[in-house]
Motif scaffolding. Structure first.
Motif, mmCIF file in Angstrom:
data_model
loop_
_atom_site.group_PDB
_atom_site.id
_atom_site.type_symbol
_atom_site.label_atom_id
_atom_site.label_comp_id
_atom_site.label_asym_id
_atom_site.label_seq_id
_atom_site.Cartn_x
_atom_site.Cartn_y
_atom_site.Cartn_z
ATOM 1 N N ALA A 125 0.828 -1.208 0.000
ATOM 2 C CA ALA A 125 0.000 0.000 0.000
ATOM 3 C C ALA A 125 0.863 1.258 0.000
ATOM 4 O O ALA A 125 0.580 2.232 -0.698
ATOM 5 C CB ALA A 125 -0.929 -0.002 1.210
ATOM 6 N N LEU A 126 1.943 1.224 0.773
ATOM 7 C CA LEU A 126 2.802 2.407 0.950
ATOM 8 C C LEU A 126 3.987 2.424 -0.013
ATOM 9 O O LEU A 126 4.994 3.086 0.254
ATOM 10 C CB LEU A 126 3.320 2.440 2.400
ATOM 11 N N ASP A 127 3.850 1.750 -1.123
ATOM 12 C CA ASP A 127 4.961 1.639 -2.077
ATOM 13 C C ASP A 127 5.507 2.997 -2.510
ATOM 14 O O ASP A 127 6.709 3.151 -2.744
ATOM 15 C CB ASP A 127 4.503 0.844 -3.296
ATOM 16 N N ASP A 128 4.640 4.005 -2.626
ATOM 17 C CA ASP A 128 5.080 5.335 -3.064
ATOM 18 C C ASP A 128 5.742 6.132 -1.948
ATOM 19 O O ASP A 128 6.292 7.212 -2.202
ATOM 20 C CB ASP A 128 3.893 6.147 -3.601
ATOM 21 N N PHE A 129 5.699 5.629 -0.719
ATOM 22 C CA PHE A 129 6.212 6.383 0.420
ATOM 23 C C PHE A 129 7.424 5.722 1.078
ATOM 24 O O PHE A 129 8.326 6.407 1.563
ATOM 25 C CB PHE A 129 5.117 6.567 1.478
#
Length: 327
Positions: free
Chosen positions: A237-241
């Motif tokens: 879910a947090l791949d972009d962060f």
């Protein structure tokens, strides 16, 4: 991602989508392509109400796995989790099939998800917290989910699939070596009701829709749901962060985890292992890209084909570099 050859074939005329949507019925002229990635997704209207047709080749997902996905989604909906629901066809079926010369297609139709997609560049701390809370709520319900006759695939099933693909391609030997390391590590982890169960796997911003008036998210796209450690759902879910060094990303991640912890227990030692869970996620993404690019040269390919193929190959090359990082 699906095989690009299949994508080119289906998108050449949209005939498959037109034949399938007739099994549910649609307002004339309302059918339009919405997304083509792991599946084909078309938006359409029926009596001015918006719905979404999703279909794929039978070899990409078995009928049993599709039934298990819908069972899980219906369980979530019946327990108050805000997600789309499958819609029955004119024949009273949740799943319809279409025989074609190139194979069998399996199709489902879903209701529309209310709300809007948020952007990772503009999302607020409060929205991040609600996002984490939504995922925590899903995992809390997953702890109590008991499937019927068919279970969704597990991470071990995906390991077997990845191993088979990587072994067929000598250039992917480094991925096979990485898979062996990741598998050994995962097998060493404790597995209990608080840490392991059925997950969404793709709980990213393009699959969740924020309703501002309710301050909550509606969720779509459960076709990658599997039995895994809950931590991998957070990581994907947090791949972009994850991995971003700027202070704002760290603040946003902290807000997400605070929201998650309001619904589920999450120990700090699990958070410390996020980078290793990311290695599984990278392998699974690499595997999907390998399938997408595994085809013969396409003659008279459409204008978008070369650009997309080049982009996928670059992503795959970038992932290879991550396999070289020390454990």
């Amino acid at each position: 991602m699906m095989n690009l050859e299949n994508m080119v074939h289906v998108l050449a005329s949209h005939t498959v989508a037109q034949n399938l949507v007739e099994l549910w019925g649609n307002d004339e002229g309302s059918l339009e392509l919405w997304r083509a990635s792991s599946n084909f997704v078309y938006a359409f209207k029926q009596h001015q109400n918006q719905y979404f047709l999703r279909f794929s080749f039978e070899q990409n997902q078995t009928m049993d796995q599709l039934k298990a996905e819908l069972e899980y989604m219906q369980y979530l909906y019946l327990n108050g989790f805000p997600s789309v629901v499958p819609i029955r066809s004119k024949n009273g079926e949740l799943i319809e099939t279409l025989m074609a010369p190139e194979g069998t297609y399996m199709a489902v139709v879903f209701s529309k998800a209310n709300g809007i997609n948020l952007d990772s560049d503009d999302i607020t701390e409060i929205q991040m917290e609600k996002w984490g809370e939504s995922l925590g709520s899903l995992h809390y319900l997953s702890k109590k989910f008991e499937p019927g006759f068919v279970r969704r695939k597990s991470w071990l099933d995906t390991v077997e699939l990845m191993e088979d693909v990587f072994q067929r391609h000598p250039s992917d030997r480094i991925a096979l070596e990485e898979l062996n390391k990741v598998t050994s590590w995962l097998q060493s982890l404790p597995k209990d009701n608080e840490t392991y169960g059925i997950i969404h796997y793709d709980f990213q911003l393009d699959n969740i829709f924020f309703e501002e008036n309710k301050n909550s998210f509606n969720v779509i796209d459960f076709d990658d749901a599997m039995y895994h450690w809950y931590a991998i759902d957070i990581v994907t879910a947090l791949d972009d962060f994850i991995g971003e060094e700027n202070p704002s990303s760290k603040v946003l991640m902290r807000s997400f985890l605070n929201g998650y912890r309001s619904k589920m227990n999450l120990e700090n030692d699990i958070v410390a292992q996020f980078p290793r869970f990311q290695r599984y996620a990278n392998l699974y993404k690499f595997y999907k890209l390998s399938i997408s690019l595994d085809h013969e040269v396409i003659m008279d390919a459409p204008s978008w084909y070369d650009g997309l193929r080049g982009k996928l190959m670059r992503v795959k090359d970038d992932l290879r570099i991550t396999f070289q990082k020390p454990w």
